[in-house]
Design a protein around this motif. Structure first.
Motif, PDB file in Angstrom:
ATOM      1  N   ARG A  11      41.497  41.250  34.406  1.00  0.00           N
ATOM      2  CA  ARG A  11      40.344  40.954  35.252  1.00  0.00           C
ATOM      3  C   ARG A  11      40.623  39.741  36.145  1.00  0.00           C
ATOM      4  NH1 ARG A  11      34.847  39.126  32.537  1.00  0.00           N
ATOM      5  NH2 ARG A  11      36.084  37.244  32.390  1.00  0.00           N
ATOM      6  N   GLU A  12      41.247  38.711  35.583  1.00  0.00           N
ATOM      7  CA  GLU A  12      41.582  37.517  36.366  1.00  0.00           C
ATOM      8  C   GLU A  12      42.609  37.846  37.454  1.00  0.00           C
ATOM      9  OE1 GLU A  12      40.221  34.448  36.384  1.00  0.00           O
ATOM     10  OE2 GLU A  12      38.759  35.326  35.005  1.00  0.00           O
ATOM     11  N   LYS A  13      43.587  38.701  37.123  1.00  0.00           N
ATOM     12  CA  LYS A  13      44.591  39.094  38.114  1.00  0.00           C
ATOM     13  C   LYS A  13      43.931  39.872  39.247  1.00  0.00           C
ATOM     14  CE  LYS A  13      49.024  41.448  38.755  1.00  0.00           C
ATOM     15  NZ  LYS A  13      48.762  41.534  40.167  1.00  0.00           N
ATOM     16  N   LYS A  21      40.841  39.646  40.234  1.00  0.00           N
ATOM     17  CA  LYS A  21      40.053  38.691  41.005  1.00  0.00           C
ATOM     18  C   LYS A  21      40.960  37.886  41.939  1.00  0.00           C
ATOM     19  CE  LYS A  21      36.961  34.756  40.412  1.00  0.00           C
ATOM     20  NZ  LYS A  21      36.389  33.818  39.451  1.00  0.00           N
ATOM     21  N   SER A  22      42.095  37.451  41.431  1.00  0.00           N
ATOM     22  CA  SER A  22      43.053  36.691  42.229  1.00  0.00           C
ATOM     23  C   SER A  22      43.594  37.540  43.380  1.00  0.00           C
ATOM     24  CB  SER A  22      44.197  36.208  41.341  1.00  0.00           C
ATOM     25  OG  SER A  22      45.196  35.608  42.085  1.00  0.00           O
ATOM     26  N   ASP A  23      43.928  38.790  43.083  1.00  0.00           N
ATOM     27  CA  ASP A  23      44.428  39.702  44.120  1.00  0.00           C
ATOM     28  C   ASP A  23      43.380  39.927  45.201  1.00  0.00           C
ATOM     29  OD1 ASP A  23      46.785  39.907  42.740  1.00  0.00           O
ATOM     30  OD2 ASP A  23      46.399  41.926  41.954  1.00  0.00           O
ATOM     31  N   LYS A  24      42.125  40.091  44.803  1.00  0.00           N
ATOM     32  CA  LYS A  24      41.049  40.300  45.777  1.00  0.00           C
ATOM     33  C   LYS A  24      40.890  39.076  46.664  1.00  0.00           C
ATOM     34  CE  LYS A  24      36.149  41.421  46.255  1.00  0.00           C
ATOM     35  NZ  LYS A  24      36.103  40.710  47.488  1.00  0.00           N
ATOM     36  N   GLU A  25      40.942  37.889  46.073  1.00  0.00           N
ATOM     37  CA  GLU A  25      40.825  36.661  46.868  1.00  0.00           C
ATOM     38  C   GLU A  25      41.991  36.547  47.853  1.00  0.00           C
ATOM     39  OE1 GLU A  25      40.557  33.579  43.936  1.00  0.00           O
ATOM     40  OE2 GLU A  25      38.442  33.983  43.535  1.00  0.00           O
ATOM     41  N   ARG A  26      43.179  36.927  47.414  1.00  0.00           N
ATOM     42  CA  ARG A  26      44.358  36.881  48.288  1.00  0.00           C
ATOM     43  C   ARG A  26      44.190  37.852  49.456  1.00  0.00           C
ATOM     44  NH1 ARG A  26      49.390  39.682  48.209  1.00  0.00           N
ATOM     45  NH2 ARG A  26      50.988  38.471  49.265  1.00  0.00           N
ATOM     46  N   SER A  32      41.691  36.539  51.923  1.00  0.00           N
ATOM     47  CA  SER A  32      42.286  35.463  52.718  1.00  0.00           C
ATOM     48  C   SER A  32      43.200  36.023  53.802  1.00  0.00           C
ATOM     49  CB  SER A  32      43.068  34.519  51.803  1.00  0.00           C
ATOM     50  OG  SER A  32      43.767  33.566  52.536  1.00  0.00           O
TER      51      SER A  32
END
Length: 73
Positions: free
Chosen positions: A36-38, A40-45, A48
């Motif tokens: 889930r954290e990965k 979320k991180s991928d979505k934020e990337r 951006s």
């Protein structure tokens, strides 16, 4: 509070008072949290990068307008 095993599900127990089913698979839970954290991180990337691409498009349009005004002026 006593927990009894759920038949055919070794990682699950049932709490006798509330009848709630409890998952005791800590490894599976930790894997879920990491995934889930990965995500979320991928979505934020991606968000951006999309913003940067939109900014570059705007800059290119500005450059085109300036070049056209120089060529026409």
């Amino acid at each position: 509070m006593k927990n009894i095993p759920v038949e055919n599900y070794p990682n699950l127990t049932r709490e006798t008072n509330s009848k709630a089913v409890i998952n005791n698979d800590k490894t599976g839970f930790n894997s879920y949290i990491a995934a889930r954290e990965k995500m979320k991180s991928d979505k934020e990337r991606i968000d951006s990068l999309e913003t940067k691409v939109d900014d570059l498009k705007g800059d290119l349009n500005d450059i085109k307008k300036m070049l056209r005004s120089i060529l026409n002026g």
